[in-house]
Motif scaffolding. Structure first.
Motif, mmCIF file in Angstrom:
data_model
loop_
_atom_site.group_PDB
_atom_site.id
_atom_site.type_symbol
_atom_site.label_atom_id
_atom_site.label_comp_id
_atom_site.label_asym_id
_atom_site.label_seq_id
_atom_site.Cartn_x
_atom_site.Cartn_y
_atom_site.Cartn_z
ATOM 1 N N ASN A 41 0.828 -1.261 -0.302
ATOM 2 C CA ASN A 41 0.053 -0.088 -0.126
ATOM 3 C C ASN A 41 0.845 1.633 0.241
ATOM 4 O O ASN A 41 0.350 2.419 0.807
ATOM 5 C CB ASN A 41 -1.029 -0.159 1.326
ATOM 6 N N ASN A 166 -7.178 -2.403 6.879
ATOM 7 C CA ASN A 166 -6.374 -2.909 5.590
ATOM 8 C C ASN A 166 -6.881 -4.188 6.424
ATOM 9 O O ASN A 166 -7.105 -4.634 8.013
ATOM 10 C CB ASN A 166 -5.172 -2.855 6.249
ATOM 11 N N PRO A 167 -7.534 -5.550 5.735
ATOM 12 C CA PRO A 167 -6.758 -5.205 3.995
ATOM 13 C C PRO A 167 -8.237 -5.840 3.741
ATOM 14 O O PRO A 167 -8.427 -5.384 1.835
ATOM 15 C CB PRO A 167 -6.177 -6.514 4.078
ATOM 16 N N THR A 168 -9.591 -4.499 4.323
ATOM 17 C CA THR A 168 -10.298 -4.833 3.166
ATOM 18 C C THR A 168 -10.946 -3.779 2.389
ATOM 19 O O THR A 168 -11.431 -3.395 1.280
ATOM 20 C CB THR A 168 -11.974 -5.114 4.783
ATOM 21 N N SER A 303 -14.195 -0.811 -2.281
ATOM 22 C CA SER A 303 -12.482 -0.259 -1.401
ATOM 23 C C SER A 303 -12.912 1.292 -1.356
ATOM 24 O O SER A 303 -13.317 2.070 -1.998
ATOM 25 C CB SER A 303 -11.102 -0.596 -2.082
ATOM 26 N N PHE A 307 -5.962 0.453 -2.200
ATOM 27 C CA PHE A 307 -5.814 -0.827 -2.505
ATOM 28 C C PHE A 307 -7.258 -1.807 -2.076
ATOM 29 O O PHE A 307 -8.143 -1.026 -2.290
ATOM 30 C CB PHE A 307 -5.023 -1.600 -1.474
ATOM 31 N N LEU A 309 -8.894 -5.189 -2.137
ATOM 32 C CA LEU A 309 -8.991 -7.071 -1.308
ATOM 33 C C LEU A 309 -10.291 -7.463 -2.582
ATOM 34 O O LEU A 309 -11.103 -6.748 -3.204
ATOM 35 C CB LEU A 309 -9.587 -6.992 -0.132
ATOM 36 N N VAL A 334 -4.191 -12.713 2.013
ATOM 37 C CA VAL A 334 -4.677 -12.550 2.501
ATOM 38 C C VAL A 334 -4.835 -13.488 3.114
ATOM 39 O O VAL A 334 -4.473 -14.101 4.746
ATOM 40 C CB VAL A 334 -5.857 -11.711 3.196
ATOM 41 N N ARG A 340 -4.565 -9.258 -1.082
ATOM 42 C CA ARG A 340 -4.775 -8.066 -1.055
ATOM 43 C C ARG A 340 -3.664 -7.199 -2.671
ATOM 44 O O ARG A 340 -2.708 -7.874 -2.523
ATOM 45 C CB ARG A 340 -4.577 -7.809 0.074
ATOM 46 N N THR A 342 -2.029 -4.043 -4.389
ATOM 47 C CA THR A 342 -2.224 -2.239 -3.702
ATOM 48 C C THR A 342 -2.192 -1.402 -5.441
ATOM 49 O O THR A 342 -1.876 -2.322 -6.351
ATOM 50 C CB THR A 342 -0.792 -1.952 -3.479
#
Ligand SMILES: *Cc1c(COP(=O)(O)O)cnc(C)c1O
Length: 369
Positions: A41, A166-168, A303, A307, A309, A334, A340, A342
């Motif tokens: 990211n 993060n990470p969704t 998002s 980034f 997901l 993940v 994930r 970026t």
């Protein structure tokens, strides 16, 4: 038998943080000459040129210890954020601020509350304190505020909310968050981890700095690592009550933000055009890349960050990660089918899409069974 120093059991249980794979390592291991990293990211445009100049200049002064109070950076932040300089926290990345907050506020046996599928460092924060990390399930890949409220016990000392997460990459509704805060017990610290705040669309931006400046139990954390493109220098900041700032001053390294980072971060703040360019790129690429990946049958979680997901169309994320790596694209698996990615520059994202396309087609050519 001779005894050896025992590692604390809480420390023994900590899984070392797995960073995104560095470009040089992938080049070396796979014999590739062109590798892009879409794993951590970071800002694909790099830092502001003004930050690079200030950092280079500061390097000449590296024989001296840095300013332990971060006077100039603190003042620059206070000006930009409209807050009292004495309410600004500074750390070696906001990761350090998270750990310091744990050290100052969480005692053994207490509980730290967050959501499943959030930032991995929250687990470490709790374990370092011999505290328990309690996680509630997400709702539509988003922090479920009601579930968090229900999970509060008399032992809950800290609640961590990454927004956007993060990470969704998802964000909570700002009005819902404000109402939720009212119901949190006043002896429980709420940490709003806003590492990706700048990427939020304006109507989803909570008045979090205002809450942090006016409530004794709210901390907002932000960072120079993401939109400012300074991840390699390690500078994070936050806003909180003076009492919280003073608590962190007791537990931090007196020189926790290095001299080069202080200089570069202050210069980066003075270049808002670079931030605007970065956010504009992320927004347009987010839309475009999501469309391209959906055409390849990826499930893409909407998002609010830099980034995406995604749920991969076949096999698991680990094998996709490996297949992409072999084509010179570093991503981040993940869990299960979730990968994930970026957002890079347009050419980087195009390289990713081409690589994904090749993987999908190779899978279709393979005989079944
Ligand atoms: C990247 C990130 C941070 C900050 O990282 P630092 O580089 O330590 O400032 C904090 N929280 C979340 C959720 C992140 O993704």
């Amino acid at each position: 038998m001779k005894k050896i120093p025992a590692i604390r059991s809480g420390v023994q249980a900590i899984a070392p943080y797995q960073p995104g794979k560095p470009i040089e390592e992938v080049k070396r291991e796979l014999g590739l000459s062109r590798v892009i990293k879409l794993a951590s990211n970071e800002n694909p445009l790099g830092p502001s040129p003004a930050a690079v100049r200030a950092g280079s200049q500061a390097l000449r002064e590296a024989a001296l210890y840095p300013d332990g109070s971060c006077y100039r950076l603190r003042k620059a932040l206070a000006g930009r954020l409209g807050t009292d300089p004495d309410q600004i926290l500074l750390g070696n990345g906001s990761s350090e601020l998270l750990i310091l907050l744990g050290r100052a506020f969480v005692s053994p046996g207490e509980e730290v509350l967050t959501s499943q599928m959030s930032f991995v460092l929250y687990q470490t924060l709790a374990q370092l304190q011999d505290a328990s990390l309690i996680t509630v399930p997400m709702k539509d890949f988003t922090f479920d505020l009601e579930a968090l409220a229900r999970a509060v016990t008399p032992k809950t000392r800290m609640i961590l909310i990454a927004n956007p997460n993060n990470p969704t990459g998802t964000a909570v509704d700002p009005k819902a968050l404000e109402n939720w805060l009212e119901a949190v017990p006043s002896d429980c610290l709420v940490v709003l981890d806003e590492a990706y705040y700048e990427y939020l669309e304006p109507k989803l931006r909570p008045a979090s700095l205002h809450w942090a400046a006016n409530r004794e139990n709210v901390v907002v954390l932000r960072t120079f690592s993401k939109v400012y493109g300074l991840a390699g220098l390690r500078a994070g900041y936050g806003v909180a009550s003076r009492r919280i700032k003073e608590a962190l001053d007791r537990v931090r390294d007196p020189f926790n933000v290095n001299h080069i980072a202080q200089a570069a971060a202050a210069a980066a703040l003075a270049d808002p055009a670079h931030v605007r360019r970065t956010v504009a790129l992320a927004r347009s690429e987010r839309r475009r890349l999501a469309g391209e990946l959906r055409k390849l049958k990826f499930l893409v979680i909407p998002s609010q960050a830099n980034f995406l997901l995604v749920s991969v169309p076949d096999r698991d994320a680990q094998s996709w990660f490996q297949a992409l790596l072999e084509q010179g694209v570093i991503t981040r698996p993940v869990v299960g089918p979730f990968l994930r990615i970026t957002l890079g520059t347009r050419p980087q994202n195009e390289k990713l899409v081409r690589a994904c396309g090749r993987i999908v087609h190779a899978a279709h050519r393979r005989p079944a069974g």
